[in-house]
Design a protein around this motif. Sequence first.
Motif, PDB file in Angstrom:
ATOM      1  N   LEU A  52       0.907  -1.120  -0.061  1.00  0.00           N
ATOM      2  CA  LEU A  52       0.175   0.005  -0.084  1.00  0.00           C
ATOM      3  C   LEU A  52       0.742   1.326   0.144  1.00  0.00           C
ATOM      4  N   LEU A  53       1.922   1.328   0.812  1.00  0.00           N
ATOM      5  CA  LEU A  53       2.882   2.611   0.873  1.00  0.00           C
ATOM      6  C   LEU A  53       3.595   2.682  -0.328  1.00  0.00           C
ATOM      7  N   THR A  54       3.949   1.558  -0.956  1.00  0.00           N
ATOM      8  CA  THR A  54       4.648   1.506  -2.296  1.00  0.00           C
ATOM      9  C   THR A  54       3.680   2.120  -3.500  1.00  0.00           C
ATOM     10  N   SER A  55       2.271   1.766  -3.430  1.00  0.00           N
ATOM     11  CA  SER A  55       1.458   2.218  -4.227  1.00  0.00           C
ATOM     12  C   SER A  55       1.298   3.542  -4.139  1.00  0.00           C
ATOM     13  N   ILE A  56       0.954   4.065  -2.838  1.00  0.00           N
ATOM     14  CA  ILE A  56       1.072   5.490  -2.583  1.00  0.00           C
ATOM     15  C   ILE A  56       1.888   6.063  -3.312  1.00  0.00           C
ATOM     16  N   SER A  57       3.306   6.031  -3.012  1.00  0.00           N
ATOM     17  CA  SER A  57       4.207   6.597  -3.664  1.00  0.00           C
ATOM     18  C   SER A  57       4.300   6.825  -5.120  1.00  0.00           C
ATOM     19  N   VAL A  58       3.505   5.965  -5.772  1.00  0.00           N
ATOM     20  CA  VAL A  58       3.687   6.024  -7.142  1.00  0.00           C
ATOM     21  C   VAL A  58       2.618   7.131  -7.541  1.00  0.00           C
ATOM     22  N   LEU A  59       1.800   7.597  -6.688  1.00  0.00           N
ATOM     23  CA  LEU A  59       0.771   8.916  -7.074  1.00  0.00           C
ATOM     24  C   LEU A  59       1.731  10.018  -7.095  1.00  0.00           C
ATOM     25  N   GLY A  60       2.928   9.894  -6.486  1.00  0.00           N
ATOM     26  CA  GLY A  60       3.788  11.048  -6.868  1.00  0.00           C
ATOM     27  C   GLY A  60       4.111  11.538  -8.249  1.00  0.00           C
ATOM     28  N   THR A  76      -4.132   4.557 -10.300  1.00  0.00           N
ATOM     29  CA  THR A  76      -5.341   3.907 -10.228  1.00  0.00           C
ATOM     30  C   THR A  76      -5.047   2.949  -9.132  1.00  0.00           C
ATOM     31  N   ASP A  77      -3.887   2.253  -9.100  1.00  0.00           N
ATOM     32  CA  ASP A  77      -3.678   1.147  -8.435  1.00  0.00           C
ATOM     33  C   ASP A  77      -3.588   1.524  -6.686  1.00  0.00           C
ATOM     34  N   PRO A  78      -2.897   2.532  -6.234  1.00  0.00           N
ATOM     35  CA  PRO A  78      -3.058   2.932  -4.951  1.00  0.00           C
ATOM     36  C   PRO A  78      -4.330   3.581  -4.505  1.00  0.00           C
ATOM     37  N   VAL A  79      -5.106   4.236  -5.309  1.00  0.00           N
ATOM     38  CA  VAL A  79      -6.404   4.465  -4.903  1.00  0.00           C
ATOM     39  C   VAL A  79      -7.318   3.374  -4.554  1.00  0.00           C
ATOM     40  N   LEU A  80      -7.156   2.074  -5.640  1.00  0.00           N
ATOM     41  CA  LEU A  80      -7.877   0.849  -5.399  1.00  0.00           C
ATOM     42  C   LEU A  80      -7.588   0.333  -4.037  1.00  0.00           C
ATOM     43  N   LYS A  81      -6.319   0.373  -3.851  1.00  0.00           N
ATOM     44  CA  LYS A  81      -5.554  -0.445  -2.483  1.00  0.00           C
ATOM     45  C   LYS A  81      -5.914   0.289  -1.451  1.00  0.00           C
ATOM     46  N   LEU A  82      -6.433   1.585  -1.567  1.00  0.00           N
ATOM     47  CA  LEU A  82      -6.954   2.288  -0.400  1.00  0.00           C
ATOM     48  C   LEU A  82      -8.273   2.099  -0.059  1.00  0.00           C
ATOM     49  N   ALA A  83      -9.110   1.734  -1.170  1.00  0.00           N
ATOM     50  CA  ALA A  83     -10.503   1.493  -1.067  1.00  0.00           C
ATOM     51  C   ALA A  83     -10.497  -0.019  -0.545  1.00  0.00           C
ATOM     52  N   LEU A  84      -9.532  -0.927  -0.809  1.00  0.00           N
ATOM     53  CA  LEU A  84      -9.613  -2.221  -0.237  1.00  0.00           C
ATOM     54  C   LEU A  84      -9.123  -2.285   1.003  1.00  0.00           C
TER      55      LEU A  84
END
Length: 457
Positions: free
Chosen positions: A49-57, A243-251
């Motif tokens: 999840l943290l890795t995916s959020i970093s991709v938002l950058g 899309t991936d980090p937002v989806l993981k936040l939802a999950l």
Amino acid sequence: MAKSPWAGGLLGRGMMTAGQSVVVAAGALLAFSVAVRFSGADNVGVLTLLTSISVLGRLFDVSGAGGTARFVAIPSFRERFTQSQIIEVIFLNCLLFNAIICVVLFLVFDNLIGLLFDEAHALVGASLVPYVLATAILSAASYVLASGLDGVGKADERALILSFATVVLVGMTVALVPSLGVVGLAAAQVAQQVCVLILCWWRLRKHVPGLGVVPSSWSWDIVRLVIGNSSRLTVTTALSSGTDPVLKLALNTAGGPAIVATYDLANRFVGALRLVVHSALTPSLPVFAERYDLDKARFQSTLMRILMLMLPLPVLIVLANAVLSPVVGHVAFGHASSEFLFMCAVAGAGVAISVVALPMSFAAQGAGILRWLLVGNTVPLVAAAAMFLAGVQDERLIVVVYASSLAAQSLISIFGGIHQMRIRDGVPTYTGLLLVVALVVACSPLAALWLYGRVGL
């Protein structure tokens, strides 16, 4: 006219890069499985999840990193600047943008971790932040160099480097995770990106005259041209990655870090099937860029030939998913849970349809015509964001909506690209046939879920 460095051998390089994607996917799954066995799915879920959020950058990365292969390949760019100048300037520009992004992410993580996780998982997350940020900046920089190898017609060498780096990932994961837990996996990911960075630079120096031991060229003219020409590609790529980090936040909201880890494994596995096709088509990007710039007829005939090879792929993806997903579940978790198999089946249906859009996506990137790719990529992101903001508590519904959004994205990207690039001569008809086949095939695993009691295993 001098022979293009990409003339001939496109199929061979495609097979080489497809083989690389198999090695990379298998290695990532193995590393994931080792980490789950030794540190637990919930802790691995925190890392993913943290890795995916970093991709938002990367939404804010307009350095031109995503278009390196195209810029190196376009004749009009090569007439004004040397390839070494283009690569060095984009590389330094990428480091600058991503260093700033990582500073902002560090400040964000300091407050966000406590909101996302309970106290025990928050401590794990805090220990992972330095590794996540290091991986973020190194992966962005190494992508520039790997894309540069594609641009000079050396996708086969890039494939070998990424395969070797995956072996490094697996080796270090096996060595570190038993003693360090999930931190060992995070450290192994950093080592993997360092390996890619060093080896790609080494090989580029062999093929690009004037490339130094360290990058030293700088040109505001290149920066302006790259940012101006790549802004839409950057936004398109960022929307897809975001899309991936937002989806993981939802999950995470629906089921916590363990569900995030289950989805991440399913997504890695199903995504690996798509990645094989994506990697096989990657060498076509500089070909499309050069031919659109010089010969529109050859551009269109190349697209048609690639589309003709796509017909069996949705069938093969669905079959591979059905056969291998139980095996992957047993290897990673010790059993193939109904939750994991459901996510694989639904996500696999979306991927079976989305692969049909890949040739058009590469053609549009090569031509620099990205409007409909941009529009298409907003659909999954909007769907994921809507589910997160609405606080949807059913993880299965979240995955179904996401898979449906992938199908909608494909339709928009394909027919929007056909319209904007004014493609004719049978391409629209054949693409429509491919979509019909993909839609029918994609429904088969969903029908199987119903026939077998909705995965009552």
